[in-house]
Design a protein around this motif. Structure first.
Motif, PDB file in Angstrom:
ATOM      1  N   LEU A  47       0.831  -1.197   0.000  1.00  0.00           N
ATOM      2  CA  LEU A  47       0.000   0.000   0.000  1.00  0.00           C
ATOM      3  C   LEU A  47       0.867   1.250   0.000  1.00  0.00           C
ATOM      4  O   LEU A  47       0.579   2.229  -0.698  1.00  0.00           O
ATOM      5  CB  LEU A  47      -0.947  -0.017   1.193  1.00  0.00           C
ATOM      6  N   GLN A  48       1.956   1.239   0.766  1.00  0.00           N
ATOM      7  CA  GLN A  48       2.863   2.388   0.829  1.00  0.00           C
ATOM      8  C   GLN A  48       3.467   2.671  -0.543  1.00  0.00           C
ATOM      9  O   GLN A  48       3.554   3.826  -0.976  1.00  0.00           O
ATOM     10  CB  GLN A  48       3.974   2.143   1.851  1.00  0.00           C
ATOM     11  N   GLN A  49       3.901   1.646  -1.255  1.00  0.00           N
ATOM     12  CA  GLN A  49       4.489   1.837  -2.582  1.00  0.00           C
ATOM     13  C   GLN A  49       3.484   2.454  -3.543  1.00  0.00           C
ATOM     14  O   GLN A  49       3.834   3.307  -4.356  1.00  0.00           O
ATOM     15  CB  GLN A  49       5.015   0.517  -3.124  1.00  0.00           C
ATOM     16  N   SER A  50       2.225   2.059  -3.444  1.00  0.00           N
ATOM     17  CA  SER A  50       1.185   2.650  -4.288  1.00  0.00           C
ATOM     18  C   SER A  50       1.000   4.127  -3.972  1.00  0.00           C
ATOM     19  O   SER A  50       0.890   4.956  -4.873  1.00  0.00           O
ATOM     20  CB  SER A  50      -0.133   1.886  -4.086  1.00  0.00           C
ATOM     21  N   LEU A  51       0.979   4.472  -2.695  1.00  0.00           N
ATOM     22  CA  LEU A  51       0.846   5.878  -2.296  1.00  0.00           C
ATOM     23  C   LEU A  51       2.034   6.711  -2.773  1.00  0.00           C
ATOM     24  O   LEU A  51       1.858   7.838  -3.242  1.00  0.00           O
ATOM     25  CB  LEU A  51       0.742   5.991  -0.775  1.00  0.00           C
ATOM     26  N   ASN A  52       3.236   6.168  -2.655  1.00  0.00           N
ATOM     27  CA  ASN A  52       4.432   6.913  -3.042  1.00  0.00           C
ATOM     28  C   ASN A  52       4.383   7.356  -4.499  1.00  0.00           C
ATOM     29  O   ASN A  52       4.896   8.424  -4.848  1.00  0.00           O
ATOM     30  CB  ASN A  52       5.694   6.080  -2.803  1.00  0.00           C
ATOM     31  N   ARG A  53       3.755   6.553  -5.353  1.00  0.00           N
ATOM     32  CA  ARG A  53       3.666   6.896  -6.776  1.00  0.00           C
ATOM     33  C   ARG A  53       2.707   8.056  -7.033  1.00  0.00           C
ATOM     34  O   ARG A  53       2.735   8.653  -8.104  1.00  0.00           O
ATOM     35  CB  ARG A  53       3.212   5.682  -7.584  1.00  0.00           C
ATOM     36  N   ASN A  54       1.844   8.369  -6.083  1.00  0.00           N
ATOM     37  CA  ASN A  54       0.788   9.358  -6.319  1.00  0.00           C
ATOM     38  C   ASN A  54       0.949  10.664  -5.549  1.00  0.00           C
ATOM     39  O   ASN A  54       0.020  11.472  -5.520  1.00  0.00           O
ATOM     40  CB  ASN A  54      -0.567   8.733  -5.973  1.00  0.00           C
ATOM     41  N   PHE A  55       2.078  10.875  -4.913  1.00  0.00           N
ATOM     42  CA  PHE A  55       2.303  12.098  -4.148  1.00  0.00           C
ATOM     43  C   PHE A  55       3.633  12.690  -4.551  1.00  0.00           C
ATOM     44  O   PHE A  55       4.517  11.952  -4.977  1.00  0.00           O
ATOM     45  CB  PHE A  55       2.269  11.798  -2.635  1.00  0.00           C
ATOM     46  N   PRO A  56       3.791  14.006  -4.429  1.00  0.00           N
ATOM     47  CA  PRO A  56       2.949  14.997  -3.755  1.00  0.00           C
ATOM     48  C   PRO A  56       1.734  15.383  -4.600  1.00  0.00           C
ATOM     49  O   PRO A  56       1.700  15.171  -5.807  1.00  0.00           O
ATOM     50  CB  PRO A  56       3.881  16.197  -3.565  1.00  0.00           C
ATOM     51  N   LYS A  57       0.757  15.968  -3.934  1.00  0.00           N
ATOM     52  CA  LYS A  57      -0.464  16.482  -4.560  1.00  0.00           C
ATOM     53  C   LYS A  57      -0.617  17.947  -4.183  1.00  0.00           C
ATOM     54  O   LYS A  57      -0.459  18.309  -3.034  1.00  0.00           O
ATOM     55  CB  LYS A  57      -1.682  15.694  -4.107  1.00  0.00           C
ATOM     56  N   HIS A  58      -0.942  18.757  -5.179  1.00  0.00           N
ATOM     57  CA  HIS A  58      -1.077  20.201  -4.964  1.00  0.00           C
ATOM     58  C   HIS A  58      -2.522  20.615  -5.243  1.00  0.00           C
ATOM     59  O   HIS A  58      -3.115  20.176  -6.223  1.00  0.00           O
ATOM     60  CB  HIS A  58      -0.125  20.957  -5.888  1.00  0.00           C
ATOM     61  N   TYR A  59      -3.064  21.447  -4.380  1.00  0.00           N
ATOM     62  CA  TYR A  59      -4.443  21.917  -4.514  1.00  0.00           C
ATOM     63  C   TYR A  59      -4.488  23.425  -4.339  1.00  0.00           C
ATOM     64  O   TYR A  59      -3.841  23.976  -3.446  1.00  0.00           O
ATOM     65  CB  TYR A  59      -5.342  21.275  -3.444  1.00  0.00           C
ATOM     66  N   ASP A  60      -5.249  24.076  -5.204  1.00  0.00           N
ATOM     67  CA  ASP A  60      -5.516  25.511  -5.075  1.00  0.00           C
ATOM     68  C   ASP A  60      -6.996  25.693  -4.801  1.00  0.00           C
ATOM     69  O   ASP A  60      -7.836  25.029  -5.415  1.00  0.00           O
ATOM     70  CB  ASP A  60      -5.160  26.258  -6.360  1.00  0.00           C
ATOM     71  N   LYS A  61      -7.308  26.594  -3.908  1.00  0.00           N
ATOM     72  CA  LYS A  61      -8.694  26.934  -3.596  1.00  0.00           C
ATOM     73  C   LYS A  61      -8.843  28.442  -3.678  1.00  0.00           C
ATOM     74  O   LYS A  61      -7.866  29.190  -3.570  1.00  0.00           O
ATOM     75  CB  LYS A  61      -9.088  26.447  -2.186  1.00  0.00           C
ATOM     76  N   LEU A  62     -10.069  28.872  -3.838  1.00  0.00           N
ATOM     77  CA  LEU A  62     -10.399  30.299  -3.885  1.00  0.00           C
ATOM     78  C   LEU A  62      -9.585  31.016  -4.961  1.00  0.00           C
ATOM     79  O   LEU A  62      -9.003  32.076  -4.732  1.00  0.00           O
ATOM     80  CB  LEU A  62     -10.185  30.953  -2.515  1.00  0.00           C
ATOM     81  N   GLY A  63      -9.516  30.388  -6.136  1.00  0.00           N
ATOM     82  CA  GLY A  63      -8.803  31.008  -7.243  1.00  0.00           C
ATOM     83  C   GLY A  63      -7.313  31.150  -7.005  1.00  0.00           C
ATOM     84  O   GLY A  63      -6.672  32.039  -7.554  1.00  0.00           O
ATOM     85  N   GLY A  64      -6.732  30.272  -6.210  1.00  0.00           N
ATOM     86  CA  GLY A  64      -5.301  30.312  -5.939  1.00  0.00           C
ATOM     87  C   GLY A  64      -4.919  31.135  -4.723  1.00  0.00           C
ATOM     88  O   GLY A  64      -3.736  31.259  -4.401  1.00  0.00           O
ATOM     89  N   LEU A  65      -5.908  31.720  -4.042  1.00  0.00           N
ATOM     90  CA  LEU A  65      -5.589  32.500  -2.840  1.00  0.00           C
ATOM     91  C   LEU A  65      -5.050  31.620  -1.719  1.00  0.00           C
ATOM     92  O   LEU A  65      -4.234  32.049  -0.909  1.00  0.00           O
ATOM     93  CB  LEU A  65      -6.814  33.264  -2.348  1.00  0.00           C
TER      94      LEU A  65
END
Length: 188
Positions: A42-60
């Protein structure tokens, strides 16, 4: 058949069996009516999918989740995910860790993604020193929104085609976390 040739055939059989077991690296066991996954898989699967970046409020406001660490606590029926989190506001960089948080969750199988997803995740603790060690309402809302979206849309582990082919016509049933493993029960 001479002894040497018989020995070579037996050795080749042992090597072939070992290679077959190694080829089953996506699951630790496919026995009868269940498939078992280890923390490492499970850890190896997670490692392939991170980091994750999220913007909210139009990037504010931005958030980057990185360095997932999955564990299966002894005696628990839930897994634990620890993340480093980077928070940014008004265009500041969120790619560096500014804190961390932990989530515990059960798992469920979703046939639309062919994966194991978080089920009833709960934030266990949050430590963001830049915010005085405590999350304010906007950062907590951002984290909870991410957690809900992540649980619905992104699997912690995705079943590959070879595993699904080996399952044949059997349906994937309940998922259980116990004894340091995740077990997916199969229905006929």
């Amino acid at each position: 058949m001479n002894v040497r040739r018989r020995f070579l055939l037996q050795a080749a059989g042992i090597v072939a069996a070992g290679a077959l077991l190694a080829a089953c690296s996506t699951v630790s066991a496919l026995l009868g009516n269940e498939v078992t996954f280890t923390q490492l898989q499970l850890q190896q699967s997670l490692n392939r999918n991170f980091p994750k970046h999220y913007d909210k409020l139009g990037g504010l406001v931005s958030m980057t989740l990185m360095n997932p660490r999955l564990s299966i606590p002894e005696g628990s029926s839930r897994l634990r995910l620890d993340f480093d989190i980077g928070l940014g506001a008004l265009g500041s960089d969120s790619s560096q860790p500014t804190g961390r948080f932990a989530v515990t969750s059960a798992l469920r199988y979703d046939p639309s993604t062919r994966g194991l997803h978080l089920d009833q995740p709960m934030i266990e603790n949050v430590d963001v020193p830049a915010l005085g060690g405590v999350m304010n309402s906007s950062s907590r809302a951002l984290l909870n929104a991410w957690l809900g979206d992540y649980a619905r849309q992104e699997p912690v582990y995705r079943f590959d085609n070879s595993l699904l082919d080996r399952l044949g016509s059997r349906r994937i049933g309940a998922t259980e976390i116990a004894n340091g493993h995740v077990t997916v029960h199969l229905d006929q």
